[in-house]
Motif scaffolding. Structure first.
Motif, PDB file in Angstrom:
ATOM      1  N   THR A  71      32.997 -35.384   6.476  1.00 45.27           N
ATOM      2  CA  THR A  71      32.351 -36.327   7.297  1.00 45.27           C
ATOM      3  C   THR A  71      31.860 -36.813   8.205  1.00 45.27           C
ATOM      4  O   THR A  71      32.310 -35.902   9.733  1.00 45.27           O
ATOM      5  N   TYR A  72      30.831 -37.634   9.082  1.00 45.87           N
ATOM      6  CA  TYR A  72      30.064 -37.675   9.830  1.00 45.87           C
ATOM      7  C   TYR A  72      30.023 -38.909  10.056  1.00 45.87           C
ATOM      8  O   TYR A  72      29.226 -39.907   9.453  1.00 45.87           O
ATOM      9  N   GLU A  73      29.247 -39.174  11.554  1.00 46.41           N
ATOM     10  CA  GLU A  73      29.038 -40.416  12.242  1.00 46.41           C
ATOM     11  C   GLU A  73      28.236 -39.952  13.254  1.00 46.41           C
ATOM     12  O   GLU A  73      28.337 -39.490  14.153  1.00 46.41           O
ATOM     13  N   TYR A  74      26.834 -40.920  13.396  1.00 45.78           N
ATOM     14  CA  TYR A  74      26.146 -40.685  14.625  1.00 45.78           C
ATOM     15  C   TYR A  74      26.994 -41.484  15.324  1.00 45.78           C
ATOM     16  O   TYR A  74      26.693 -42.821  15.672  1.00 45.78           O
ATOM     17  N   PHE A  75      27.031 -41.014  16.786  1.00 46.82           N
ATOM     18  CA  PHE A  75      27.317 -42.822  17.845  1.00 46.82           C
ATOM     19  C   PHE A  75      26.802 -42.788  19.379  1.00 46.82           C
ATOM     20  O   PHE A  75      25.784 -41.632  19.843  1.00 46.82           O
ATOM     21  N   LEU A  76      26.633 -43.677  20.588  1.00 47.42           N
ATOM     22  CA  LEU A  76      26.045 -43.624  21.353  1.00 47.42           C
ATOM     23  C   LEU A  76      27.446 -43.786  22.286  1.00 47.42           C
ATOM     24  O   LEU A  76      27.948 -44.793  21.676  1.00 47.42           O
ATOM     25  N   LYS A  77      27.510 -43.044  22.886  1.00 48.82           N
ATOM     26  CA  LYS A  77      28.390 -43.331  24.564  1.00 48.82           C
ATOM     27  C   LYS A  77      28.171 -44.697  24.897  1.00 48.82           C
ATOM     28  O   LYS A  77      27.050 -44.530  25.240  1.00 48.82           O
ATOM     29  N   GLU A  78      28.979 -45.392  25.083  1.00 54.12           N
ATOM     30  CA  GLU A  78      29.265 -46.419  25.485  1.00 54.12           C
ATOM     31  C   GLU A  78      28.475 -47.022  26.730  1.00 54.12           C
ATOM     32  O   GLU A  78      28.255 -47.482  27.311  1.00 54.12           O
ATOM     33  N   ILE A  91      22.376 -38.976  21.672  1.00 51.89           N
ATOM     34  CA  ILE A  91      22.981 -39.115  20.192  1.00 51.89           C
ATOM     35  C   ILE A  91      23.945 -38.245  20.069  1.00 51.89           C
ATOM     36  O   ILE A  91      23.839 -36.445  20.713  1.00 51.89           O
ATOM     37  N   TYR A  92      25.123 -38.603  19.803  1.00 56.28           N
ATOM     38  CA  TYR A  92      26.736 -37.990  19.827  1.00 56.28           C
ATOM     39  C   TYR A  92      26.655 -38.139  18.727  1.00 56.28           C
ATOM     40  O   TYR A  92      26.413 -39.073  17.505  1.00 56.28           O
ATOM     41  N   VAL A  93      27.513 -36.816  17.794  1.00 57.45           N
ATOM     42  CA  VAL A  93      27.849 -37.026  16.326  1.00 57.45           C
ATOM     43  C   VAL A  93      29.195 -36.772  16.151  1.00 57.45           C
ATOM     44  O   VAL A  93      29.792 -35.970  17.406  1.00 57.45           O
ATOM     45  N   ARG A  94      30.070 -37.593  15.266  1.00 59.29           N
ATOM     46  CA  ARG A  94      31.699 -37.453  15.489  1.00 59.29           C
ATOM     47  C   ARG A  94      31.759 -36.562  13.209  1.00 59.29           C
ATOM     48  O   ARG A  94      31.661 -37.309  12.987  1.00 59.29           O
ATOM     49  N   ILE A  95      32.327 -35.425  14.183  1.00 60.08           N
ATOM     50  CA  ILE A  95      32.807 -34.597  12.789  1.00 60.08           C
ATOM     51  C   ILE A  95      34.006 -35.117  12.074  1.00 60.08           C
ATOM     52  O   ILE A  95      35.067 -34.451  13.188  1.00 60.08           O
ATOM     53  N   SER A  96      34.211 -35.002  10.533  1.00 62.18           N
ATOM     54  CA  SER A  96      35.525 -35.914  10.933  1.00 62.18           C
ATOM     55  C   SER A  96      35.766 -34.135   9.420  1.00 62.18           C
ATOM     56  O   SER A  96      34.913 -34.572   8.395  1.00 62.18           O
ATOM     57  N   VAL A  97      37.639 -33.477   9.604  1.00 58.94           N
ATOM     58  CA  VAL A  97      37.290 -32.497   8.044  1.00 58.94           C
ATOM     59  C   VAL A  97      38.647 -32.463   8.586  1.00 58.94           C
ATOM     60  O   VAL A  97      39.534 -32.069   8.878  1.00 58.94           O
TER      61      VAL A  97
END
Length: 297
Positions: free
Chosen positions: A111-118, A145-151
């Motif tokens: 699973t993944y989600e893109y995010f901006l660093k605050e 843009i950054y991406v958070r990967i979860s596995v």
């Protein structure tokens, strides 16, 4: 297809220290295998309209072997340009590569989600919704843009790429200048915008809208027709379509999804669309009710 200043800006963003500008025009053709791609593809539009036969080229080859595990994760589209003011850009599934930039398959249960660093520049002016939809703010500039990967209960974060937000356009279009619509069925507006030669990710949320009444021609004392004065679009009261909402004028409803629907049958409504100092007009003709005896029911 870039100007010299655009090229220098792009090379600086890529981290280049020394660069050489080669010949332009029809002999300029760039083939690149982007991260995750299995072959090189043409990345520019040659000015001749097709590739020109040339005697020389420069070829860069990756001689490193595959290094194994995932080291980088990037957005699938490199150098996304987005119009400021509320336009959205849907980011696709991230592309994973190893240390030497060879493609690596992403696990099916990832699973993944893109995010901006605050604390990153411009982060307070832009946002990401639903994990992969970038919404531009009013401020132009480069947005990381950054991406958070979860596995397998393991979470990792990667720098995914840069979105370039611009408030400068070469031109924009609403598609057809005249639209015939029904009060029952929304009609899409074929909106598009360009920044120099680059097609922007843009939608009607970045546009200021106003309804107006065009000036009519008059008849002088001798019976001659006097052409109407041009409409002064600078005096109109403009509004924006809110995010995932609607903008309602006296005659139409504009939706964030890029559609317009008239409010009354058998009428004509005139809209002015404004970006910066550029104004385009759109005329919406609404059809009469199909069954006249149902009008008051």
């Amino acid at each position: 297809g870039m100007r010299i200043d655009q090229l220098s800006h792009e090379l600086k963003n890529l981290g280049c220290v020394t660069a050489m500008n080669l010949d332009g025009g029809g002999s300029t053709t760039t083939y690149v295998a982007l991260p995750g791609a299995k072959k090189a593809t043409l990345r520019n539009v040659p000015s001749d309209g097709r590739e020109r036969k040339t005697a020389n080229s420069i070829l860069f080859i990756n001689n490193s072997g595959r290094s194994g595990p995932m080291t980088f994760c990037e957005m699938p589209e490199q150098n996304a340009y987005v119009l400021s003011g509320g336009s959205h850009y849907t980011i696709g599934k991230p592309i994973a590569t190893d240390e030497n930039r060879y493609p690596v398959d992403l696990p099916n249960d990832l699973t993944y989600e893109y995010f901006l660093k605050e604390d990153s520049e411009n982060s307070e002016n832009h946002r990401i919704e639903n994990g992969n939809t970038f919404i531009s703010g009013d401020r132009s500039g480069d947005v990381d843009i950054y991406v958070r990967i979860s596995v397998d209960d393991i979470e990792r974060e990667f720098f995914a790429g840069t979105v370039y937000v611009t408030d400068t356009i070469q031109d924009f279009s609403l598609g057809e200048e005249n639209i015939t619509a029904s009060v029952f069925d929304p009609v899409p507006i074929s909106f598009s915008a360009k920044y120099h030669t680059v097609e922007l990710h843009a939608d009607i949320a970045s546009v200021l809208w106003a309804e107006y009444t065009p000036n009519e021609s008059t008849i002088d004392e001798n019976g001659n027709e006097i052409p109407p004065e041009e409409t002064d679009f600078s005096t109109l009261s403009y509004s924006k379509v809110p995010y995932e909402g609607i903008l309602e004028t006296d005659g139409v409803i504009l939706s964030y999804d890029g559609t317009v629907v008239p409010k009354q049958p058998d009428t004509t409504v005139y809209l002015a669309a404004k970006i910066g100092e550029t104004v385009k007009t759109l005329t919406i003709h609404s059809e009469p009710y199909p069954f006249s005896d149902s009008l008051n029911h």
